[in-house]
Design a protein around this motif. Structure first.
Motif, PDB file in Angstrom:
ATOM      1  N   HIS A 271       0.856  -1.206   0.000  1.00 19.95           N
ATOM      2  CA  HIS A 271       0.000   0.000   0.000  1.00 19.95           C
ATOM      3  C   HIS A 271       0.887   1.248   0.000  1.00 19.95           C
ATOM      4  O   HIS A 271       0.915   2.001   0.953  1.00 19.95           O
ATOM      5  CB  HIS A 271      -0.905   0.016   1.236  1.00 19.95           C
ATOM      6  CG  HIS A 271      -1.655  -1.258   1.468  1.00 19.95           C
ATOM      7  ND1 HIS A 271      -2.354  -1.885   0.464  1.00 19.95           N
ATOM      8  CD2 HIS A 271      -1.814  -2.020   2.568  1.00 19.95           C
ATOM      9  CE1 HIS A 271      -2.916  -2.989   0.942  1.00 19.95           C
ATOM     10  NE2 HIS A 271      -2.590  -3.096   2.219  1.00 19.95           N
ATOM     11  N   PHE A 272       1.650   1.382  -1.076  1.00 18.15           N
ATOM     12  CA  PHE A 272       2.685   2.417  -1.093  1.00 18.15           C
ATOM     13  C   PHE A 272       2.186   3.767  -1.614  1.00 18.15           C
ATOM     14  O   PHE A 272       2.937   4.718  -1.705  1.00 18.15           O
ATOM     15  CB  PHE A 272       3.851   1.956  -1.988  1.00 18.15           C
ATOM     16  CG  PHE A 272       3.418   1.731  -3.406  1.00 18.15           C
ATOM     17  CD1 PHE A 272       3.424   2.784  -4.311  1.00 18.15           C
ATOM     18  CD2 PHE A 272       2.964   0.493  -3.818  1.00 18.15           C
ATOM     19  CE1 PHE A 272       2.983   2.593  -5.612  1.00 18.15           C
ATOM     20  CE2 PHE A 272       2.524   0.298  -5.115  1.00 18.15           C
ATOM     21  CZ  PHE A 272       2.530   1.351  -6.015  1.00 18.15           C
ATOM     22  N   GLY A 273       0.899   3.849  -1.946  1.00 20.00           N
ATOM     23  CA  GLY A 273       0.388   5.045  -2.624  1.00 20.00           C
ATOM     24  C   GLY A 273       0.639   6.356  -1.885  1.00 20.00           C
ATOM     25  O   GLY A 273       0.815   6.387  -0.669  1.00 20.00           O
ATOM     26  N   ASN A 274       0.670   7.419  -2.686  1.00 22.69           N
ATOM     27  CA  ASN A 274       0.801   8.762  -2.111  1.00 22.69           C
ATOM     28  C   ASN A 274      -0.580   9.178  -1.588  1.00 22.69           C
ATOM     29  O   ASN A 274      -1.545   9.198  -2.356  1.00 22.69           O
ATOM     30  CB  ASN A 274       1.273   9.723  -3.207  1.00 22.69           C
ATOM     31  CG  ASN A 274       1.569  11.104  -2.674  1.00 22.69           C
ATOM     32  OD1 ASN A 274       0.884  11.588  -1.765  1.00 22.69           O
ATOM     33  ND2 ASN A 274       2.576  11.743  -3.214  1.00 22.69           N
TER      34      ASN A 274
ATOM     35  N   VAL B  64      -6.941   4.621  -6.306  1.00 23.40           N
ATOM     36  CA  VAL B  64      -7.227   3.689  -5.222  1.00 23.40           C
ATOM     37  C   VAL B  64      -6.038   3.522  -4.256  1.00 23.40           C
ATOM     38  O   VAL B  64      -6.224   3.444  -3.037  1.00 23.40           O
ATOM     39  CB  VAL B  64      -7.734   2.326  -5.787  1.00 23.40           C
ATOM     40  CG1 VAL B  64      -6.683   1.633  -6.648  1.00 23.40           C
ATOM     41  CG2 VAL B  64      -8.192   1.409  -4.676  1.00 23.40           C
ATOM     42  N   PHE B  65      -4.807   3.503  -4.777  1.00 21.48           N
ATOM     43  CA  PHE B  65      -3.645   3.372  -3.879  1.00 21.48           C
ATOM     44  C   PHE B  65      -3.546   4.590  -2.955  1.00 21.48           C
ATOM     45  O   PHE B  65      -3.258   4.481  -1.767  1.00 21.48           O
ATOM     46  CB  PHE B  65      -2.354   3.214  -4.686  1.00 21.48           C
ATOM     47  CG  PHE B  65      -2.075   1.794  -5.103  1.00 21.48           C
ATOM     48  CD1 PHE B  65      -3.053   0.817  -5.048  1.00 21.48           C
ATOM     49  CD2 PHE B  65      -0.808   1.435  -5.551  1.00 21.48           C
ATOM     50  CE1 PHE B  65      -2.796  -0.482  -5.437  1.00 21.48           C
ATOM     51  CE2 PHE B  65      -0.533   0.130  -5.924  1.00 21.48           C
ATOM     52  CZ  PHE B  65      -1.529  -0.834  -5.888  1.00 21.48           C
ATOM     53  N   GLY B  66      -3.790   5.741  -3.537  1.00 24.87           N
ATOM     54  CA  GLY B  66      -3.746   6.971  -2.757  1.00 24.87           C
ATOM     55  C   GLY B  66      -4.834   6.974  -1.691  1.00 24.87           C
ATOM     56  O   GLY B  66      -4.598   7.334  -0.527  1.00 24.87           O
TER      57      GLY B  66
ATOM     58  N   ILE C 202      -6.765   6.674   3.908  1.00 24.71           N
ATOM     59  CA  ILE C 202      -7.629   6.074   4.943  1.00 24.71           C
ATOM     60  C   ILE C 202      -6.770   5.618   6.133  1.00 24.71           C
ATOM     61  O   ILE C 202      -7.133   5.808   7.295  1.00 24.71           O
ATOM     62  CB  ILE C 202      -8.454   4.903   4.352  1.00 24.71           C
ATOM     63  CG1 ILE C 202      -9.531   5.480   3.436  1.00 24.71           C
ATOM     64  CG2 ILE C 202      -9.087   4.041   5.447  1.00 24.71           C
ATOM     65  CD1 ILE C 202     -10.248   4.454   2.580  1.00 24.71           C
ATOM     66  N   ALA C 203      -5.592   5.037   5.823  1.00 20.89           N
ATOM     67  CA  ALA C 203      -4.710   4.570   6.909  1.00 20.89           C
ATOM     68  C   ALA C 203      -4.253   5.765   7.759  1.00 20.89           C
ATOM     69  O   ALA C 203      -4.190   5.686   8.991  1.00 20.89           O
ATOM     70  CB  ALA C 203      -3.518   3.836   6.325  1.00 20.89           C
ATOM     71  N   ILE C 204      -3.961   6.874   7.101  1.00 20.18           N
ATOM     72  CA  ILE C 204      -3.535   8.079   7.836  1.00 20.18           C
ATOM     73  C   ILE C 204      -4.693   8.605   8.693  1.00 20.18           C
ATOM     74  O   ILE C 204      -4.504   8.979   9.855  1.00 20.18           O
ATOM     75  CB  ILE C 204      -3.001   9.155   6.858  1.00 20.18           C
ATOM     76  CG1 ILE C 204      -1.647   8.701   6.319  1.00 20.18           C
ATOM     77  CG2 ILE C 204      -2.891  10.522   7.531  1.00 20.18           C
ATOM     78  CD1 ILE C 204      -1.027   9.604   5.290  1.00 20.18           C
TER      79      ILE C 204
END
Ligand code: PLP
Length: 382
Positions: free
Chosen positions: A32-35, A41-43, A48-50
């Motif tokens: 899940h490396f998205g910016n 979707v990666f972003g 969401i994690a943040i």
């Protein structure tokens, strides 16, 4: 809290990441490396994690999520407040035993035309609120102080500082990086404008911190970094894995019982002092017996320089003061700031431990310190 042989008694400098924190962070480095600023979707996953991590941190200190600005650590949080809150011609009030990240950024502000006033502290490191009352005036833009001192463990009464400011419009900043997990922190109840925190002091990763900025006070700060405007006062891509780790550490801390951790640390503090006394090691206590968190114990051993002691210890990590001072052989500004001599400051060691350190490990480590001191003291008497 040790590798096979070494016992770590330097928790005020930094703490290891717990396994839960490592597990939580790992997927955000690879899968899940998205910016988090990206709309795809990666972003969105990173964002969401943040948001999830931010909820845990906000809950821990009782603020709303929009009042948190991620930084690279408490150094940057402190800089953001000190460099961004007072205009030339105004004044700010700091304490002489603040962390270097406050003292040095205040010096920078002095060179930009801000008057820097220093409130007095007593021999325990407690702010002299009567002196503060005299220092504050209509041009005071900021009052900044450390909630828990990293070298000696003294904590301040935020309420007394606030009361001393009377009707002043001065903003209040608290460097609370050493307080998390030791004292309850409720930024709303404390009535403060800004507070600095750092993940690596509470079992989170290094390189991430947060600045709490009260909603009504946020617009009184000027940013010190410019760019994409990812958060209100700070530009730069948010480090998702680090923030996720910070959130996981905050959740773990919020589940701890502070009272029992305090009691356990106090017992360990007494055990250390008892062992010193039993072996006839002379010491001067720089950490006061009240208004002090028991997790940090600072002692001076007359005639034994802290560097000399540390070079004799193979299996124990203690420090001579804050980690930032370790390269700098100048005596601690905190110990001299209490009014003690340069000599006493040069002989100061800080023992700081997580409350859950094993008693057997702690005993073995203190035994090694005591044995090293006995040999060094014998040498000075030859
Ligand atoms: C009271 C205090 N403020 C600020 C800092 C700096 O924190 P960081 O390492 O996150 O920049 C420390 C760390 O030693 C600290 O103890």
């Amino acid at each position: 809290m040790s590798d096979k042989h070494v016992v770590y008694l330097d928790a005020a400098a930094t703490t290891p990441c717990s396994s839960d924190v490592m597990i939580a962070m790992k997927p955000y480095y690879s899968e899940h490396f998205g910016n988090p600023s990206s709309a795809h979707v990666f972003g969105r996953r990173a964002k969401i994690a943040i948001q999830d991590a931010t909820r845990h941190i906000a809950k821990l200190i009782n603020c709303s999520e929009s009042e948190l600005i991620y930084t690279a650590g408490a150094t940057e949080s402190n800089n953001l407040v000190v460099l961004g809150s007072v205009q030339p011609g105004g004044n700010m009030i700091i304490s002489p035993i603040d962390h270097k990240s406050v003292l040095a950024s205040a010096e920078e502000m002095r060179s930009r035309g801000v008057e820097v006033r220093r409130m007095r502290v007593d021999s325990r490191g407690r702010i002299d609120v009567n002196h503060l009352r005299q220092l504050v005036d209509s041009s005071t833009g900021l009052v900044s102080f450390c909630y828990v001192n990293s070298e000696i463990g003294t904590y301040q009464s935020i309420t007394s500082v606030r009361q001393a400011l009377g009707n002043s419009d001065a903003l209040i900043h608290v460097d609370a990086s050493q307080a998390l997990g030791k004292l309850p922190i409720d930024v709303r109840r404390h009535g403060i404008d800004f507070a600095s925190f750092s993940a690596h002091k509470i079992g989170g990763p290094k390189g991430v911190g947060v600045l709490y900025a009260r909603a009504q006070s946020m617009n009184k700060l000027r940013p010190i970094t410019f760019g994409g405007g990812q958060s209100a006062l700070r530009s730069g891509t948010l480090p998702t894995p680090l923030i996720v780790g910070f959130g996981a550490a905050a959740k773990l801390i919020s589940e701890q019982d502070l009272r029992s951790s305090w009691k356990s640390a106090a017992k360990k503090r007494s055990m250390i002092l008892e062992m010193f006394s039993k072996q006839g090691i002379p010491y001067q206590i720089n950490s006061p017996s009240n208004y002090c968190v028991p997790h940090i114990l600072n002692l001076s051993i007359p005639g034994v320089r802290s560097e000399t002691l540390m070079s004799c210890l193979s299996n124990v990590c203690v420090s001579s003061g804050s980690a930032c001072n370790a390269q700098d052989l100048a005596p601690s500004h905190v110990i001299t700031g209490l009014g003690y001599s340069k000599n006493r400051a040069e002989c100061a060691i800080r023992i700081s431990f997580p409350y859950d350190i094993d008693n057997i490990e702690l005993h073995a480590a203190v035994e090694e310190i005591v044995n090293a001191l006995s040999s060094l003291i014998a040498l000075t008497q030859e």
